[in-house]
Design a protein around this motif. Sequence first.
Motif, short mmCIF file in Angstrom:
data_model
loop_
_atom_site.label_atom_id
_atom_site.label_comp_id
_atom_site.label_asym_id
_atom_site.label_seq_id
_atom_site.Cartn_x
_atom_site.Cartn_y
_atom_site.Cartn_z
N ILE A 194 0.84 -1.20 0.00
CA ILE A 194 0.00 0.00 0.00
C ILE A 194 0.87 1.25 0.00
O ILE A 194 0.63 2.19 -0.76
CB ILE A 194 -0.96 0.00 1.20
N GLN A 195 1.92 1.27 0.83
CA GLN A 195 2.82 2.42 0.87
C GLN A 195 3.50 2.64 -0.49
O GLN A 195 3.56 3.77 -0.97
CB GLN A 195 3.87 2.23 1.97
N LYS A 196 3.97 1.58 -1.09
CA LYS A 196 4.62 1.68 -2.40
C LYS A 196 3.61 2.17 -3.45
O LYS A 196 3.95 3.02 -4.29
CB LYS A 196 5.19 0.34 -2.82
N PHE A 197 2.39 1.67 -3.39
CA PHE A 197 1.35 2.09 -4.34
C PHE A 197 1.11 3.60 -4.23
O PHE A 197 1.05 4.30 -5.25
CB PHE A 197 0.06 1.32 -4.07
N TYR A 198 0.95 4.12 -3.02
CA TYR A 198 0.70 5.56 -2.86
C TYR A 198 1.90 6.40 -3.28
O TYR A 198 1.73 7.50 -3.82
CB TYR A 198 0.29 5.88 -1.42
N GLN A 199 3.10 5.91 -3.06
CA GLN A 199 4.28 6.64 -3.53
C GLN A 199 4.27 6.74 -5.06
O GLN A 199 4.52 7.80 -5.63
CB GLN A 199 5.56 5.95 -3.04
N GLU A 200 3.97 5.63 -5.72
CA GLU A 200 3.90 5.62 -7.18
C GLU A 200 2.75 6.50 -7.67
O GLU A 200 2.88 7.21 -8.66
CB GLU A 200 3.71 4.19 -7.70
N LEU A 201 1.64 6.46 -6.97
CA LEU A 201 0.47 7.25 -7.35
C LEU A 201 0.78 8.75 -7.27
O LEU A 201 0.36 9.52 -8.14
CB LEU A 201 -0.73 6.90 -6.45
N ARG A 202 1.53 9.17 -6.26
CA ARG A 202 1.90 10.59 -6.13
C ARG A 202 2.81 11.04 -7.28
O ARG A 202 2.77 12.18 -7.71
CB ARG A 202 2.59 10.85 -4.80
N PRO A 258 -4.65 12.84 -14.94
CA PRO A 258 -5.07 13.20 -13.58
C PRO A 258 -6.35 12.49 -13.16
O PRO A 258 -6.54 12.20 -11.98
CB PRO A 258 -5.26 14.72 -13.65
N GLU A 259 -7.23 12.16 -14.12
CA GLU A 259 -8.47 11.47 -13.78
C GLU A 259 -8.19 10.10 -13.18
O GLU A 259 -8.88 9.67 -12.26
CB GLU A 259 -9.36 11.29 -15.03
N THR A 260 -7.16 9.42 -13.70
CA THR A 260 -6.81 8.11 -13.18
C THR A 260 -6.35 8.21 -11.74
O THR A 260 -6.78 7.44 -10.87
CB THR A 260 -5.70 7.47 -14.04
N SER A 261 -5.50 9.16 -11.47
CA SER A 261 -4.98 9.35 -10.11
C SER A 261 -6.12 9.69 -9.15
O SER A 261 -6.22 9.13 -8.06
CB SER A 261 -3.93 10.46 -10.11
N LEU A 262 -6.99 10.61 -9.57
CA LEU A 262 -8.12 10.99 -8.71
C LEU A 262 -9.07 9.83 -8.46
O LEU A 262 -9.56 9.64 -7.35
CB LEU A 262 -8.88 12.17 -9.32
N CYS A 263 -9.31 9.04 -9.50
CA CYS A 263 -10.20 7.89 -9.37
C CYS A 263 -9.62 6.86 -8.40
O CYS A 263 -10.34 6.34 -7.54
CB CYS A 263 -10.43 7.26 -10.74
#
Length: 143
Positions: free
Chosen positions: A106-114, A120-125
């Motif tokens: 989860i931590q790695k996912f959020y780092q990649e997401l940032r 931007p729609e993908t990130s927001l979704c």
Amino acid sequence: MPENLLTDAKIKSVKPADRDWKLSDGGGLFLLVKPTGGKLWRWKYRLQGKENLFVLQAFHVKGDLSAIFEFAVVWGLVEANPIPSLRGLLRAPLSESKAAMTKEQIQKFYQELRRYRDYPETSLCLRLIALTACRPGEAADAE
């Protein structure tokens, strides 16, 4: 209305050949039979004099195609709605539950997401899904 519509039994009995071949269902709708045994629906139509091909694949069909075809019938773009003859032929794929993510994942996912900058729609979704625990389809279709 097209005559000699394909039946479920007829479609199941179709055998592949050494090359692609078409089995007509009328109104431009046909079943493309692949040498591998795959059976794919296609719809050939004309719009403003130009020939077009609409690809129907059960696992990608989204929304109410019947309503689209009814619109096309009203506007004289097609003679009939082929969707009723497809009922029961298109099946939803089976889905499997995925294992829960670990804290590290989860931590790695959020780092990649940032760091993600393409859409931007993908990130927001994805953030919406994480914050609300809704299904991806619900987030994608949200207005």
